[in-house]
Design a protein around this motif. Structure first.
Motif, PDB file in Angstrom:
ATOM      1  N   GLU A 150      46.351   1.716  12.281  1.00  0.00           N
ATOM      2  CA  GLU A 150      47.251   2.378  11.352  1.00  0.00           C
ATOM      3  C   GLU A 150      48.017   1.309  10.588  1.00  0.00           C
ATOM      4  N   VAL A 151      48.190   1.506   9.268  1.00  0.00           N
ATOM      5  CA  VAL A 151      48.873   0.511   8.452  1.00  0.00           C
ATOM      6  C   VAL A 151      50.184   1.082   7.914  1.00  0.00           C
ATOM      7  N   PRO A 152      51.165   0.204   7.608  1.00  0.00           N
ATOM      8  CA  PRO A 152      52.477   0.681   7.164  1.00  0.00           C
ATOM      9  C   PRO A 152      52.539   1.086   5.697  1.00  0.00           C
ATOM     10  N   LEU A 153      51.554   0.675   4.892  1.00  0.00           N
ATOM     11  CA  LEU A 153      51.570   1.024   3.469  1.00  0.00           C
ATOM     12  C   LEU A 153      50.158   0.902   2.935  1.00  0.00           C
ATOM     13  N   CYS A 154      49.740   1.881   2.130  1.00  0.00           N
ATOM     14  CA  CYS A 154      48.436   1.809   1.475  1.00  0.00           C
ATOM     15  C   CYS A 154      48.540   2.460   0.109  1.00  0.00           C
ATOM     16  N   GLY A 155      48.297   1.679  -0.930  1.00  0.00           N
ATOM     17  CA  GLY A 155      48.435   2.194  -2.279  1.00  0.00           C
ATOM     18  C   GLY A 155      47.297   3.087  -2.713  1.00  0.00           C
ATOM     19  N   HIS A 156      46.049   2.626  -2.513  1.00  0.00           N
ATOM     20  CA  HIS A 156      44.935   3.398  -3.066  1.00  0.00           C
ATOM     21  C   HIS A 156      44.788   4.743  -2.378  1.00  0.00           C
ATOM     22  N   ALA A 157      45.084   4.813  -1.058  1.00  0.00           N
ATOM     23  CA  ALA A 157      44.984   6.099  -0.361  1.00  0.00           C
ATOM     24  C   ALA A 157      46.155   7.020  -0.699  1.00  0.00           C
ATOM     25  N   THR A 158      47.299   6.446  -1.093  1.00  0.00           N
ATOM     26  CA  THR A 158      48.405   7.268  -1.606  1.00  0.00           C
ATOM     27  C   THR A 158      48.032   7.865  -2.957  1.00  0.00           C
ATOM     28  N   LEU A 159      47.446   7.044  -3.817  1.00  0.00           N
ATOM     29  CA  LEU A 159      46.978   7.543  -5.109  1.00  0.00           C
ATOM     30  C   LEU A 159      45.938   8.644  -4.911  1.00  0.00           C
ATOM     31  N   ALA A 160      45.008   8.416  -3.986  1.00  0.00           N
ATOM     32  CA  ALA A 160      43.976   9.418  -3.702  1.00  0.00           C
ATOM     33  C   ALA A 160      44.592  10.707  -3.164  1.00  0.00           C
ATOM     34  N   SER A 161      45.615  10.590  -2.318  1.00  0.00           N
ATOM     35  CA  SER A 161      46.274  11.774  -1.761  1.00  0.00           C
ATOM     36  C   SER A 161      46.950  12.592  -2.849  1.00  0.00           C
ATOM     37  N   ALA A 162      47.664  11.916  -3.748  1.00  0.00           N
ATOM     38  CA  ALA A 162      48.303  12.626  -4.852  1.00  0.00           C
ATOM     39  C   ALA A 162      47.257  13.270  -5.752  1.00  0.00           C
ATOM     40  N   HIS A 163      46.170  12.567  -5.992  1.00  0.00           N
ATOM     41  CA  HIS A 163      45.075  13.121  -6.802  1.00  0.00           C
ATOM     42  C   HIS A 163      44.558  14.421  -6.191  1.00  0.00           C
ATOM     43  N   VAL A 164      44.357  14.442  -4.878  1.00  0.00           N
ATOM     44  CA  VAL A 164      43.870  15.650  -4.218  1.00  0.00           C
ATOM     45  C   VAL A 164      44.870  16.788  -4.379  1.00  0.00           C
ATOM     46  N   LEU A 165      46.146  16.501  -4.222  1.00  0.00           N
ATOM     47  CA  LEU A 165      47.152  17.565  -4.348  1.00  0.00           C
ATOM     48  C   LEU A 165      47.219  18.102  -5.773  1.00  0.00           C
ATOM     49  N   PHE A 166      47.172  17.215  -6.759  1.00  0.00           N
ATOM     50  CA  PHE A 166      47.243  17.661  -8.156  1.00  0.00           C
ATOM     51  C   PHE A 166      45.956  18.365  -8.592  1.00  0.00           C
ATOM     52  N   GLU A 167      44.812  17.796  -8.240  1.00  0.00           N
ATOM     53  CA  GLU A 167      43.543  18.274  -8.799  1.00  0.00           C
ATOM     54  C   GLU A 167      42.832  19.296  -7.914  1.00  0.00           C
ATOM     55  N   GLU A 168      42.873  19.132  -6.616  1.00  0.00           N
ATOM     56  CA  GLU A 168      42.123  20.017  -5.725  1.00  0.00           C
ATOM     57  C   GLU A 168      42.998  21.141  -5.158  1.00  0.00           C
ATOM     58  N   TYR A 169      44.291  20.872  -4.988  1.00  0.00           N
ATOM     59  CA  TYR A 169      45.204  21.884  -4.459  1.00  0.00           C
ATOM     60  C   TYR A 169      46.082  22.489  -5.556  1.00  0.00           C
ATOM     61  N   SER A 170      45.851  22.064  -6.803  1.00  0.00           N
ATOM     62  CA  SER A 170      46.528  22.635  -7.977  1.00  0.00           C
ATOM     63  C   SER A 170      48.046  22.591  -7.873  1.00  0.00           C
ATOM     64  N   PHE A 171      48.575  21.486  -7.351  1.00  0.00           N
ATOM     65  CA  PHE A 171      50.026  21.319  -7.306  1.00  0.00           C
ATOM     66  C   PHE A 171      50.564  21.244  -8.736  1.00  0.00           C
ATOM     67  N   LYS A 172      51.561  22.040  -9.056  1.00  0.00           N
ATOM     68  CA  LYS A 172      52.044  22.173 -10.424  1.00  0.00           C
ATOM     69  C   LYS A 172      53.318  21.373 -10.716  1.00  0.00           C
ATOM     70  N   GLY A 173      53.902  20.758  -9.709  1.00  0.00           N
ATOM     71  CA  GLY A 173      55.133  20.017  -9.947  1.00  0.00           C
ATOM     72  C   GLY A 173      54.901  18.739 -10.730  1.00  0.00           C
ATOM     73  N   GLU A 174      55.997  18.134 -11.184  1.00  0.00           N
ATOM     74  CA  GLU A 174      55.909  16.877 -11.930  1.00  0.00           C
ATOM     75  C   GLU A 174      55.593  15.711 -11.017  1.00  0.00           C
ATOM     76  N   ALA A 175      56.087  15.756  -9.770  1.00  0.00           N
ATOM     77  CA  ALA A 175      55.947  14.618  -8.868  1.00  0.00           C
ATOM     78  C   ALA A 175      55.706  15.092  -7.440  1.00  0.00           C
ATOM     79  N   VAL A 176      54.895  14.307  -6.734  1.00  0.00           N
ATOM     80  CA  VAL A 176      54.652  14.503  -5.309  1.00  0.00           C
ATOM     81  C   VAL A 176      55.496  13.487  -4.549  1.00  0.00           C
ATOM     82  N   HIS A 177      56.186  13.933  -3.506  1.00  0.00           N
ATOM     83  CA  HIS A 177      56.983  13.052  -2.665  1.00  0.00           C
ATOM     84  C   HIS A 177      56.295  12.896  -1.310  1.00  0.00           C
ATOM     85  N   PHE A 178      56.100  11.652  -0.912  1.00  0.00           N
ATOM     86  CA  PHE A 178      55.509  11.366   0.391  1.00  0.00           C
ATOM     87  C   PHE A 178      56.557  10.700   1.280  1.00  0.00           C
ATOM     88  N   GLU A 179      56.717  11.213   2.483  1.00  0.00           N
ATOM     89  CA  GLU A 179      57.583  10.585   3.478  1.00  0.00           C
ATOM     90  C   GLU A 179      56.715   9.811   4.461  1.00  0.00           C
TER      91      GLU A 179
END
Length: 272
Positions: A69-98
């Motif tokens: 497990e790693v403490p930070l990953c940029g490309h997988a964060t980008l991929a996660s947001a992409h899935v939420l926006f494009e595949e899960y049709s998230f309509k908000g302006e921004a996704v927040h990850f904790e």
């Protein structure tokens, strides 16, 4: 048998077979760590990202390589947001990850469709280049910094692209960054074809010989380029042979904006 949703995404890519592969798996709750690690090993891409929704626009996020497990990953964060926006049709302006080790990460969808990540950027310190590092890299850097990773500067992009490091030797060298083991090396040179900086990222300390597109490395690269060359806005190319990626960065105090796009290449389910 339980089935878990599964997406494989090429992150920092405008079409399939570019950028870096990430698996994204939205879950109801996090499974035991041993199972998360086993799934990541089975997926066998640079990172598997696990998401658990906490509120309307907030998800808990964790990242696993096939080994750790790693403490930070940029490309997988980008991929996660992409899935939420494009595949899960998230309509908000921004996704927040904790996240556990990197705090709150925000990904915004820009007017042109690109996604902009807001990441922390820690301090860096110039360090001497040692003979064992030069030998393991197969070439001597002209300058080096320690921070989240080991950053090695070369004179030309051609030198960076020609590197053929000894991965076994590299694994035990470098600097132990906060939350990271040794054996994580970003190698870069100013310039390149249409870009401000060309780099590669070797990560045997994280179980990956070479990473095709590394957002976390670019947070450190943004700081180093600012201190060495006075540049706060960069067009970057990560020159992984056969794939590679383009990443735009903007340094703002102790934060870095990382901008890119992603493409879903596989959608299905993972059966436990």
């Amino acid at each position: 048998m339980p089935k878990l949703p599964f997406y494989q995404v090429d992150a920092f890519a405008s079409r399939p077979f570019e950028g870096n592969q990430a698996c994204v798996m939205p879950l109801e709750d996090f499974l035991p760590d041993a199972i998360l690690q086993t799934i990541a090993a089975e997926n066998n891409v640079a990172e598997t990202a696990y998401l658990v929704r906490k509120s309307e626009n907030t998800w808990a996020l964790r990242w696993f390589t096939p080994a750790v497990e790693v403490p930070l990953c940029g490309h997988a964060t980008l991929a996660s947001a992409h899935v939420l926006f494009e595949e899960y049709s998230f309509k908000g302006e921004a996704v927040h990850f904790e996240t556990v080790h990197s705090g709150s990460l925000i990904v915004r969808r820009l007017a042109d469709g690109q996604l902009e990540m807001d990441f922390p950027c820690g301090p860096v310190q110039e360090i001497p280049v040692t003979d064992d590092v030069a030998t393991a890299l197969g070439a001597r850097p002209v300058q080096a910094w320690g921070g989240m990773f080991y950053a090695a500067r070369f004179e030309t992009p051609e030198e960076v692209e020609a590197l053929k490091p000894d991965q076994r030797a590299l694994k035990d060298l470098g600097v132990p960054g906060e939350g990271w083991d040794r054996g994580n090396f970003g190698c870069f040179a100013a310039g390149g074809d249409g870009v401000d900086v060309t780099s590669r990222f070797f990560a045997p300390g994280s179980g990956i010989d070479e990473d095709p597109a590394t957002g976390s490395w670019h947070t450190m690269l943004a700081r180093v380029m600012s201190e060495r060359f006075g540049k706060t806005d960069l067009k970057c190319r990560q020159a992984f042979p056969g794939r590679g990626a383009f990443i735009d960065t903007r340094l703002e105090d102790d934060r870095v904006k990382l901008i890119g796009t992603s493409v879903t290449v596989i959608e299905g389910s993972f059966t436990l």
